[in-house]
Design a protein around this motif. Sequence first.
Motif, PDB file in Angstrom:
ATOM      1  N   SER A   8     -12.995  -6.323 -11.322  1.00  0.00           N
ATOM      2  CA  SER A   8     -11.623  -6.000 -11.761  1.00  0.00           C
ATOM      3  C   SER A   8     -11.380  -4.492 -11.679  1.00  0.00           C
ATOM      4  O   SER A   8     -10.328  -4.040 -11.230  1.00  0.00           O
ATOM      5  N   HIS A   9     -12.380  -3.687 -12.074  1.00  0.00           N
ATOM      6  CA  HIS A   9     -12.228  -2.223 -12.008  1.00  0.00           C
ATOM      7  C   HIS A   9     -12.184  -1.740 -10.564  1.00  0.00           C
ATOM      8  O   HIS A   9     -11.465  -0.797 -10.231  1.00  0.00           O
ATOM      9  N   ILE A  19     -10.985  -3.381  -7.953  1.00  0.00           N
ATOM     10  CA  ILE A  19      -9.649  -3.657  -7.395  1.00  0.00           C
ATOM     11  C   ILE A  19      -8.632  -2.686  -7.992  1.00  0.00           C
ATOM     12  O   ILE A  19      -7.766  -2.168  -7.291  1.00  0.00           O
ATOM     13  N   ARG A  20      -8.768  -2.419  -9.279  1.00  0.00           N
ATOM     14  CA  ARG A  20      -7.829  -1.490  -9.934  1.00  0.00           C
ATOM     15  C   ARG A  20      -7.911  -0.092  -9.305  1.00  0.00           C
ATOM     16  O   ARG A  20      -6.887   0.531  -9.034  1.00  0.00           O
ATOM     17  N   ILE A  80      -6.209  -0.084  -5.996  1.00  0.00           N
ATOM     18  CA  ILE A  80      -4.751  -0.043  -6.174  1.00  0.00           C
ATOM     19  C   ILE A  80      -4.303   1.394  -6.443  1.00  0.00           C
ATOM     20  O   ILE A  80      -3.346   1.894  -5.830  1.00  0.00           O
ATOM     21  N   LEU A  87       0.300  -3.697 -13.776  1.00  0.00           N
ATOM     22  CA  LEU A  87      -0.517  -4.806 -13.274  1.00  0.00           C
ATOM     23  C   LEU A  87      -0.207  -6.059 -14.090  1.00  0.00           C
ATOM     24  O   LEU A  87      -0.047  -5.989 -15.320  1.00  0.00           O
ATOM     25  N   GLU A  93     -14.223 -10.628  -4.280  1.00  0.00           N
ATOM     26  CA  GLU A  93     -14.909  -9.360  -3.983  1.00  0.00           C
ATOM     27  C   GLU A  93     -15.267  -9.270  -2.494  1.00  0.00           C
ATOM     28  O   GLU A  93     -15.117  -8.215  -1.864  1.00  0.00           O
ATOM     29  N   CYS A 141      -4.173  -6.760  -3.330  1.00  0.00           N
ATOM     30  CA  CYS A 141      -4.857  -6.237  -4.521  1.00  0.00           C
ATOM     31  C   CYS A 141      -4.090  -6.569  -5.802  1.00  0.00           C
ATOM     32  O   CYS A 141      -4.688  -6.941  -6.815  1.00  0.00           O
ATOM     33  N   TYR A 142      -2.752  -6.423  -5.749  1.00  0.00           N
ATOM     34  CA  TYR A 142      -1.941  -6.771  -6.931  1.00  0.00           C
ATOM     35  C   TYR A 142      -2.185  -8.228  -7.323  1.00  0.00           C
ATOM     36  O   TYR A 142      -2.433  -8.546  -8.491  1.00  0.00           O
ATOM     37  N   SER A 186      -4.669 -10.273  -6.359  1.00  0.00           N
ATOM     38  CA  SER A 186      -6.076 -10.582  -6.656  1.00  0.00           C
ATOM     39  C   SER A 186      -6.493 -10.017  -7.999  1.00  0.00           C
ATOM     40  O   SER A 186      -7.308 -10.617  -8.703  1.00  0.00           O
ATOM     41  N   TYR A 187      -5.923  -8.853  -8.368  1.00  0.00           N
ATOM     42  CA  TYR A 187      -6.261  -8.299  -9.683  1.00  0.00           C
ATOM     43  C   TYR A 187      -5.827  -9.278 -10.778  1.00  0.00           C
ATOM     44  O   TYR A 187      -6.568  -9.541 -11.725  1.00  0.00           O
ATOM     45  N   PHE A 242      -8.312 -10.960 -13.364  1.00  0.00           N
ATOM     46  CA  PHE A 242      -8.104 -10.704 -14.793  1.00  0.00           C
ATOM     47  C   PHE A 242      -7.968 -12.018 -15.559  1.00  0.00           C
ATOM     48  O   PHE A 242      -8.541 -12.177 -16.642  1.00  0.00           O
TER      49      PHE A 242
END
Length: 375
Positions: free
Chosen positions: A70-71, A73-74, A77, A91, A133, A282-283, A285-286, A290
């Motif tokens: 998660s981090h 992907i963040r 972004i 997000l 991932e 990414c938006y 998938s995050y 999450f």
Amino acid sequence: MASRYWVVSLPVQNSASTLWNSLQDQISKHSFDTPLYRFNIPNLRVGTLDSLLALSDDLLKSNSFIEGVSHKIRRQIEELERVSGMESNALTVDGVPIDSYLTRFVWDEAKYPTMSPLREIVDGIHTQVAKIEDDLKVRVAEYNNVRGQLNAINRKQSGSLAVRDLSNLVKPEDIITSEHLVTLLAIVPKYSQKDWLSSYETLTSYVVPRSSKKLYEDNEYALYTVTLFGRVADNFRTSARERGFQIRDFEYSPEAQESRKQELEKLIQDQDSLRSSLLQWCYASYGEVFSSWMHFCAVRVFSESILRYGLPPSFLACVLAPSVKGEKKVRSILEGLCDSTNSTYWKTEDESGAMAGLGGDADAHPYVSFTINIA
């Protein structure tokens, strides 16, 4: 929005609603700036104690992995938004801001049936996040490949005259090519230009007098042309090198120049297109990761609460976001709401001992507690 949350569960002595009211009352009195929410966990399938113990060993490792993705992907972004010059978007999970999704968590029965074994739910979440991932790695590699090609071209166009592409600095009229004559391009150190102008005609025989013309200058070098007979070009190169002047190989080709221009334009378009699609991916998938992470946390609270408090499941799960200053006070409130003998027992345990492992965190408390770092 807080970037750090605690997920805790407290053992229920009488009724969950009484305990919840007491917790709300204590927090509002002694730590009023700490947001507090119920964390609603459905009745999941318990399985055997052995299976819960085996699962507990893997939960911490899996949590680190999911949190790490998660981090990752963040950060991707944030990097893409910075490069694009965009304002950061909030997000979300299916349009719900992530802090709201966490603090108003609702279990997705369609995605994770509560009758499934806990191991099956956890493994399913892990597999799904691992696939995201892998997708991220492939997409980022594709984007970075195009970006790398563009950077290489830009370096050639913006580096010093000793290394940069000269095609956009030389016009057709600067070059003379005939049966006997050739035009060479000389890279002259900026502070040796007088030396060049006074010596180039004598570096070899058959140099056309007054044929050298300056085309461009950067911080280090100047670019000059010189015209001479083709048969003495090699001698001229050698003599020029001995005097500290570099003769760059160059062949003027309008077709090659046009081809390079088209390649550059295509790479810029490809980069913009890949960046845009990667950002959108990414938006989405995050949000997916999450959501999976919060369901994973729910399983973690459930299994660790049973290992801590026993069966049947009787605990109150909640989410808090204390400030750093308020942490000690909130810990004290939570401890006060646990059975006092239980609290004493936990306090006497060595913090690095086996009992600490059940809590899932390095620090031991008489209740289940772990931290979620969103940012």
